[in-house]
Design a protein around this motif. Structure first.
Motif, short mmCIF file in Angstrom:
data_model
loop_
_atom_site.label_atom_id
_atom_site.label_comp_id
_atom_site.label_asym_id
_atom_site.label_seq_id
_atom_site.Cartn_x
_atom_site.Cartn_y
_atom_site.Cartn_z
N ILE A 59 -6.32 16.02 14.19
CA ILE A 59 -6.10 16.82 12.82
C ILE A 59 -7.20 17.02 12.14
N THR A 60 -7.19 17.54 11.08
CA THR A 60 -8.08 17.93 10.13
C THR A 60 -7.95 17.28 8.75
N VAL A 61 -8.94 16.43 8.16
CA VAL A 61 -8.50 15.86 7.01
C VAL A 61 -9.13 16.84 5.82
N GLU A 62 -8.68 17.45 5.06
CA GLU A 62 -9.16 18.23 4.21
C GLU A 62 -9.46 17.41 2.98
N ASP A 63 -10.22 18.29 2.04
CA ASP A 63 -10.73 17.55 0.91
C ASP A 63 -9.77 17.10 -0.09
N GLU A 64 -8.81 17.96 0.13
CA GLU A 64 -7.42 17.44 -0.98
C GLU A 64 -6.79 16.34 -0.54
N ASP A 65 -6.92 15.89 1.03
CA ASP A 65 -6.29 14.89 1.69
C ASP A 65 -6.99 13.47 1.31
N LEU A 66 -8.09 13.78 0.66
CA LEU A 66 -8.92 12.27 0.49
C LEU A 66 -8.57 11.56 -0.77
N GLN A 67 -7.12 11.22 -0.73
CA GLN A 67 -6.54 10.59 -1.89
C GLN A 67 -6.45 9.22 -1.52
N PRO A 68 -6.58 8.28 -2.36
CA PRO A 68 -6.34 6.74 -2.12
C PRO A 68 -5.03 6.46 -1.44
N ASN A 70 -3.48 8.05 0.66
CA ASN A 70 -3.19 8.34 2.17
C ASN A 70 -4.05 7.21 2.98
N PHE A 71 -4.90 6.48 2.30
CA PHE A 71 -5.90 5.82 2.94
C PHE A 71 -5.68 4.27 2.71
N GLN A 72 -4.68 4.02 1.78
CA GLN A 72 -4.69 2.57 1.44
C GLN A 72 -4.11 1.47 2.22
N SER A 73 -3.11 1.80 3.32
CA SER A 73 -2.86 0.80 4.20
C SER A 73 -2.45 1.25 5.45
N ILE A 74 -2.09 0.71 6.45
CA ILE A 74 -1.87 1.14 7.64
C ILE A 74 -0.67 1.88 7.87
N ALA A 75 0.26 1.56 6.91
CA ALA A 75 1.65 2.39 6.72
C ALA A 75 1.31 3.90 6.06
N SER A 76 0.49 3.70 5.14
CA SER A 76 0.10 4.96 4.33
C SER A 76 -0.60 5.73 5.31
N LEU A 77 -1.54 5.47 5.76
CA LEU A 77 -2.40 6.17 6.63
C LEU A 77 -1.78 6.97 7.97
N SER A 78 -0.74 5.94 8.66
CA SER A 78 0.09 6.30 9.59
C SER A 78 0.99 7.43 8.95
#
Length: 88
Positions: A59-68, A70-78
């Motif tokens: 997948i491609t992580v876009e600049d707008e995807d770099l929100q806390p 989205n990357f704060q836990s295993i559940a949110s990242l999955s």
């Protein structure tokens, strides 16, 4: 089938975090436990996580995807990965 895919995504993310971030091994990292503010993952760690999910899940992580959120836990990242895969 979707449930199994979700579990697989979470498992792959968990394994990566436990391998790459030694602090995660010292704790019992729960699926919803925040690793951003708990000294498990720092800003460089976010880059590692981003690179991992891009490579592992194609997948491609876009600049707008770099929100806390989205990357704060295993559940949110999955959930983020699952959403990006559905958009493909």
């Amino acid at each position: 089938m979707i449930v199994k895919e979700n579990q697989n995504i979470r498992q792959q993310i968990r394994q990566f975090i436990l391998k790459e971030f030694p602090q995660a091994n010292e704790r019992s990292l729960g699926e919803n436990e925040t690793f951003l503010g708990s000294d498990i993952v720092d800003s460089l760690g976010i880059v590692k996580l981003m690179t991992f999910v891009e490579t592992e899940f194609d997948i491609t992580v876009e600049d707008e995807d770099l929100q806390p959120e989205n990357f704060q836990s295993i559940a949110s990242l999955s959930e983020f990965v699952k959403t990006k895969l559905a958009q493909k």
